[in-house]
Scaffold this motif. Structure first.
Motif, PDB file in Angstrom:
ATOM      1  N   ILE A 194       0.838  -1.204   0.000  1.00 25.85           N
ATOM      2  CA  ILE A 194       0.000   0.000   0.000  1.00 25.85           C
ATOM      3  C   ILE A 194       0.875   1.256   0.000  1.00 25.85           C
ATOM      4  N   ASN A 195       1.904   1.260   0.839  1.00 25.62           N
ATOM      5  CA  ASN A 195       2.785   2.427   0.904  1.00 25.62           C
ATOM      6  C   ASN A 195       3.540   2.640  -0.402  1.00 25.62           C
ATOM      7  N   ALA A 196       3.925   1.540  -1.062  1.00 23.65           N
ATOM      8  CA  ALA A 196       4.610   1.665  -2.345  1.00 23.65           C
ATOM      9  C   ALA A 196       3.675   2.281  -3.392  1.00 23.65           C
ATOM     10  N   LEU A 261      -2.157  15.373   0.977  1.00 23.43           N
ATOM     11  CA  LEU A 261      -3.063  15.100   2.101  1.00 23.43           C
ATOM     12  C   LEU A 261      -4.265  14.278   1.667  1.00 23.43           C
ATOM     13  N   THR A 262      -4.821  14.590   0.505  1.00 22.32           N
ATOM     14  CA  THR A 262      -5.983  13.845   0.011  1.00 22.32           C
ATOM     15  C   THR A 262      -5.644  12.374  -0.217  1.00 22.32           C
ATOM     16  N   LEU A 263      -4.501  12.115  -0.842  1.00 18.34           N
ATOM     17  CA  LEU A 263      -4.103  10.734  -1.099  1.00 18.34           C
ATOM     18  C   LEU A 263      -3.868   9.962   0.199  1.00 18.34           C
ATOM     19  N   THR A 264      -3.217  10.588   1.184  1.00 22.78           N
ATOM     20  CA  THR A 264      -2.970   9.895   2.451  1.00 22.78           C
ATOM     21  C   THR A 264      -4.260   9.653   3.220  1.00 22.78           C
ATOM     22  N   LEU A 265      -5.211  10.590   3.136  1.00 26.21           N
ATOM     23  CA  LEU A 265      -6.494  10.391   3.824  1.00 26.21           C
ATOM     24  C   LEU A 265      -7.281   9.241   3.198  1.00 26.21           C
ATOM     25  N   VAL A 266      -7.302   9.176   1.868  1.00 27.92           N
ATOM     26  CA  VAL A 266      -7.994   8.078   1.188  1.00 27.92           C
ATOM     27  C   VAL A 266      -7.343   6.748   1.544  1.00 27.92           C
ATOM     28  N   GLY A 268      -5.487   6.063   4.283  1.00 31.31           N
ATOM     29  CA  GLY A 268      -5.607   5.733   5.688  1.00 31.31           C
ATOM     30  C   GLY A 268      -7.009   5.425   6.146  1.00 31.31           C
ATOM     31  N   GLN A 269      -8.005   6.081   5.531  1.00 29.20           N
ATOM     32  CA  GLN A 269      -9.379   5.926   5.993  1.00 29.20           C
ATOM     33  C   GLN A 269     -10.199   4.911   5.201  1.00 29.20           C
ATOM     34  N   ILE A 270      -9.768   4.586   3.986  1.00 36.91           N
ATOM     35  CA  ILE A 270     -10.570   3.687   3.132  1.00 36.91           C
ATOM     36  C   ILE A 270      -9.772   2.459   2.709  1.00 36.91           C
TER      37      ILE A 270
END
Length: 350
Positions: A194-196, A261-266, A268-270
């Protein structure tokens, strides 16, 4: 317990590479088992996996080292440019700083000036060479240990079974070890994947915006995302500062951190909750406290391994009945009121 943590603090340079070696072996073990099922022996699959990991690390270092070195030389200039573009905020900060200095002067006895003692620090080149040598030695230990662990196959499990006195305990120990390895390795491999992907998306997005050397921010996003909450926040701030220096207008520059920020929120939250599943989700308070503690104990490397530590500990707790309460506390699963009443009734009847 205190003596254990004191030992871990002072023996960080020895313990940390060993821990990372075990975590790397756990991360790659599903791939190694898959290769073994198609007929590749454990030593060969271990050599291939560790060699591939080494090549990836070498490629990342070669691609980013030059650019990062240039950026480190330009940090003072970048700071001045950010200050100019944020002149409104910086002027307010400067006013507060000047006021605090005036207050400090009022409380200082000007008649006696204390003598300053200057401690000579090691040179920049010496510090850099020392850091490179330590990092290289640690990487060598990590990769070699992972190679031996992956190449040994089932050896450690067989040794563990032989150490158990009864057949029942042998079965229980083997079941527990396989459960721990299966869940932890899948978690680590899933999170790394996921991080990659997140790093690729961040690098691609920043490239489209026109940010120079955007691939480095993709690598940074991959690394920082192993730090829950803190890593994403740090990445947004770093990208915001660099984009302010690079782009002419503040409005356009803010598109970079907003997209990050948008990419990390998606993610982390989904994405991560959906792929990892509720069973391995962590109590957010426990995760935050674990990251803070290991970050304090071992610095940034400790913060990076904090969550894998917590996952391993949680899985172990869930497989040993006396530790079920701790495992339940570490879980993100919520206990229903009916279940709480049933547990209370069972406790009262006992």
């Amino acid at each position: 317990m205190i003596s254990l943590f004191v030992t871990a603090y002072f023996a960080k340079d020895l313990i940390l590479p060993i821990v990372l070696g075990f975590l790397l072996a756990l991360t790659l073990s599903p791939v190694g088992r898959g290769l073994n099922r198609v007929g590749v022996p454990h030593p060969v699959s271990a050599f291939l996996l560790v060699t591939a990991t080494t090549l990836v690390i070498a490629a990342v270092v070669l691609l980013s080292a030059g650019t990062v070195a240039i950026w480190s030389d330009e940090i003072p200039q970048m700071g001045r440019e950010i200050q100019i573009k944020l002149s409104g905020v910086s002027s307010a900060v400067e006013t507060m700083r000047s006021a605090s200095e005036e207050v400090q002067k009022l409380g200082t006895d000007t008649a006696t000036t204390p003598q300053e003692v200057v401690v000579r620090q090691p040179g920049l080149l010496d510090t850099a060479m020392d850091t490179v040598s330590k990092t290289g030695a640690s990487l060598a230990v990590i990769l070699i240990l992972a190679l031996f662990l992956l190449g040994s196959g089932e050896l450690f499990y067989l040794k563990l079974v032989q150490a158990m006195p009864t057949l029942k305990e042998k079965k229980r120990a083997l079941h527990t070890v396989y459960a721990v390895e299966k869940r932890v390795s899948r978690y680590l491999l899933t999170i790394a994947t996921i991080n990659a992907i997140l790093g690729i998306l961040v690098g691609t997005y920043l490239t489209i915006l026109g940010l120079p050397s955007a691939y480095i921010w993709g690598i940074a996003a991959f690394m920082l995302n192993f730090l829950p909450y803190i890593g994403g926040f740090a990445g947004v701030l770093l990208v915001a500062g660099f984009s302010l220096v690079t782009f002419d207008t503040v409005g356009y520059a803010m598109l970079a951190p907003i997209g990050y920020l948008t990419l990390t929120l998606v993610e982390g939250q989904i994405i991560t909750p959906w792929l990892v599943g509720r069973r391995l989700e962590m109590n957010t308070v426990a995760v935050f406290l674990t990251v803070v503690f290991w970050g304090w104990l071992w610095g940034i490397p400790g913060a990076l391994v904090a969550v894998p530590f917590l996952v391993v500990f949680k899985v172990v707790c869930e497989n040993f009945e006396p530790l079920h309460t701790i495992g339940s506390f570490l879980s993100a699963e919520q206990v229903k009121p009916d279940d709480m009443r049933d547990q209370a009734a069972m406790s009262a009847s006992e």
